[in-house]
Design a protein around this motif. Structure first.
Motif, PDB file in Angstrom:
ATOM      1  N   ALA A   1      17.725  44.249  -7.142  1.00  0.00           N
ATOM      2  CA  ALA A   1      17.481  45.074  -5.961  1.00  0.00           C
ATOM      3  C   ALA A   1      16.057  44.818  -5.483  1.00  0.00           C
ATOM      4  O   ALA A   1      15.103  45.141  -6.180  1.00  0.00           O
ATOM      5  CB  ALA A   1      17.678  46.546  -6.282  1.00  0.00           C
ATOM      6  N   GLY A   2      15.926  44.218  -4.328  1.00  0.00           N
ATOM      7  CA  GLY A   2      14.597  43.934  -3.795  1.00  0.00           C
ATOM      8  C   GLY A   2      13.847  42.966  -4.684  1.00  0.00           C
ATOM      9  O   GLY A   2      14.290  41.854  -4.944  1.00  0.00           O
ATOM     10  N   ASP A   3      12.710  43.383  -5.191  1.00  0.00           N
ATOM     11  CA  ASP A   3      11.911  42.524  -6.054  1.00  0.00           C
ATOM     12  C   ASP A   3      11.989  42.951  -7.511  1.00  0.00           C
ATOM     13  O   ASP A   3      11.088  42.697  -8.290  1.00  0.00           O
ATOM     14  CB  ASP A   3      10.453  42.509  -5.583  1.00  0.00           C
ATOM     15  CG  ASP A   3       9.829  43.891  -5.609  1.00  0.00           C
ATOM     16  OD1 ASP A   3      10.575  44.874  -5.690  1.00  0.00           O
ATOM     17  OD2 ASP A   3       8.588  43.972  -5.546  1.00  0.00           O
ATOM     18  N   ARG A   4      13.068  43.591  -7.896  1.00  0.00           N
ATOM     19  CA  ARG A   4      13.269  44.050  -9.274  1.00  0.00           C
ATOM     20  C   ARG A   4      14.615  43.571  -9.816  1.00  0.00           C
ATOM     21  O   ARG A   4      15.590  43.455  -9.081  1.00  0.00           O
ATOM     22  CB  ARG A   4      13.251  45.575  -9.359  1.00  0.00           C
ATOM     23  CG  ARG A   4      11.958  46.226  -8.939  1.00  0.00           C
ATOM     24  CD  ARG A   4      10.914  46.089 -10.036  1.00  0.00           C
ATOM     25  NE  ARG A   4       9.753  46.897  -9.757  1.00  0.00           N
ATOM     26  CZ  ARG A   4       8.580  46.390  -9.425  1.00  0.00           C
ATOM     27  NH1 ARG A   4       8.432  45.108  -9.304  1.00  0.00           N
ATOM     28  NH2 ARG A   4       7.555  47.188  -9.217  1.00  0.00           N
ATOM     29  N   LEU A   5      14.633  43.287 -11.116  1.00  0.00           N
ATOM     30  CA  LEU A   5      15.863  42.980 -11.833  1.00  0.00           C
ATOM     31  C   LEU A   5      16.080  44.096 -12.840  1.00  0.00           C
ATOM     32  O   LEU A   5      15.153  44.526 -13.516  1.00  0.00           O
ATOM     33  CB  LEU A   5      15.752  41.650 -12.580  1.00  0.00           C
ATOM     34  CG  LEU A   5      15.534  40.393 -11.743  1.00  0.00           C
ATOM     35  CD1 LEU A   5      15.300  39.206 -12.655  1.00  0.00           C
ATOM     36  CD2 LEU A   5      16.710  40.140 -10.844  1.00  0.00           C
ATOM     37  N   ALA A   6      17.302  44.566 -12.951  1.00  0.00           N
ATOM     38  CA  ALA A   6      17.621  45.625 -13.905  1.00  0.00           C
ATOM     39  C   ALA A   6      18.653  45.097 -14.898  1.00  0.00           C
ATOM     40  O   ALA A   6      19.653  44.490 -14.509  1.00  0.00           O
ATOM     41  CB  ALA A   6      18.173  46.847 -13.184  1.00  0.00           C
ATOM     42  N   VAL A   7      18.399  45.333 -16.172  1.00  0.00           N
ATOM     43  CA  VAL A   7      19.305  44.917 -17.241  1.00  0.00           C
ATOM     44  C   VAL A   7      19.682  46.163 -18.019  1.00  0.00           C
ATOM     45  O   VAL A   7      18.812  46.882 -18.521  1.00  0.00           O
ATOM     46  CB  VAL A   7      18.636  43.878 -18.172  1.00  0.00           C
ATOM     47  CG1 VAL A   7      19.584  43.474 -19.289  1.00  0.00           C
ATOM     48  CG2 VAL A   7      18.184  42.671 -17.383  1.00  0.00           C
TER      49      VAL A   7
ATOM     50  N   ARG B   1      16.308  48.322 -18.671  1.00  0.00           N
ATOM     51  CA  ARG B   1      15.019  47.637 -18.597  1.00  0.00           C
ATOM     52  C   ARG B   1      14.903  46.976 -17.237  1.00  0.00           C
ATOM     53  O   ARG B   1      15.851  46.342 -16.765  1.00  0.00           O
ATOM     54  CB  ARG B   1      14.891  46.594 -19.699  1.00  0.00           C
ATOM     55  CG  ARG B   1      14.835  47.197 -21.081  1.00  0.00           C
ATOM     56  CD  ARG B   1      14.522  46.155 -22.115  1.00  0.00           C
ATOM     57  NE  ARG B   1      14.538  46.744 -23.453  1.00  0.00           N
ATOM     58  CZ  ARG B   1      14.185  46.091 -24.536  1.00  0.00           C
ATOM     59  NH1 ARG B   1      13.794  44.839 -24.462  1.00  0.00           N
ATOM     60  NH2 ARG B   1      14.220  46.700 -25.708  1.00  0.00           N
ATOM     61  N   THR B   2      13.743  47.117 -16.604  1.00  0.00           N
ATOM     62  CA  THR B   2      13.512  46.503 -15.299  1.00  0.00           C
ATOM     63  C   THR B   2      12.427  45.438 -15.412  1.00  0.00           C
ATOM     64  O   THR B   2      11.489  45.566 -16.200  1.00  0.00           O
ATOM     65  CB  THR B   2      13.101  47.552 -14.255  1.00  0.00           C
ATOM     66  OG1 THR B   2      11.965  48.259 -14.725  1.00  0.00           O
ATOM     67  CG2 THR B   2      14.231  48.519 -13.975  1.00  0.00           C
ATOM     68  N   PHE B   3      12.586  44.383 -14.608  1.00  0.00           N
ATOM     69  CA  PHE B   3      11.668  43.251 -14.607  1.00  0.00           C
ATOM     70  C   PHE B   3      11.301  42.911 -13.176  1.00  0.00           C
ATOM     71  O   PHE B   3      12.091  43.111 -12.247  1.00  0.00           O
ATOM     72  CB  PHE B   3      12.329  42.017 -15.253  1.00  0.00           C
ATOM     73  CG  PHE B   3      12.744  42.229 -16.681  1.00  0.00           C
ATOM     74  CD1 PHE B   3      11.872  41.934 -17.708  1.00  0.00           C
ATOM     75  CD2 PHE B   3      14.002  42.715 -16.986  1.00  0.00           C
ATOM     76  CE1 PHE B   3      12.249  42.119 -19.027  1.00  0.00           C
ATOM     77  CE2 PHE B   3      14.388  42.912 -18.298  1.00  0.00           C
ATOM     78  CZ  PHE B   3      13.499  42.615 -19.326  1.00  0.00           C
TER      79      PHE B   3
END
Length: 111
Positions: free
Chosen positions: A75-81, A92-94
């Motif tokens: 989502a946007g400039d974030r990755l969520a695992v 966890r977000t990256f």
């Protein structure tokens, strides 16, 4: 041979024709400026990109023993695992550009 000659326009007609020409010139200039701005914006985006490369950085994320990846999302400039760690859920977000960890959210069931 018959030649038809148009009569001279009346002053009102001449004024209307002059106004029409002026409006057409304004429309033409406005359209030309809009096309020029569009081409400049496209050229800027092509030549002044954010330095995107063909391949991203190689990163290895270390997970707790027995952890299982349930889902991923961007989502946007974030990755969520989303992880399943021993029966509890953890998110966890990256950062999408650098792949550095940004945050961690753990979910626990109330006793």
């Amino acid at each position: 041979m018959n030649v038809t000659v148009a009569p001279e326009p009346s002053p009102e007609q001449a004024q209307l024709m002059a106004r029409l020409r002026r409006m057409m010139m304004i429309a033409g200039v406005t359209t030309s400026v809009a096309i020029a701005v569009l081409l400049v914006a496209i050229g800027y985006r092509l030549f002044r990109g954010e330095g995107s490369s063909a391949s991203g950085p190689d990163v290895t994320a270390v997970l707790p023993k027995g952890a299982r990846v349930v889902s991923t999302a961007a989502a946007g400039d974030r990755l969520a695992v989303t992880l399943d760690v021993g029966g509890t859920t953890e998110l966890r977000t990256f950062d999408a550009k650098t792949l550095k960890p940004v945050g961690r959210l753990r979910f626990a069931v109330e006793p």
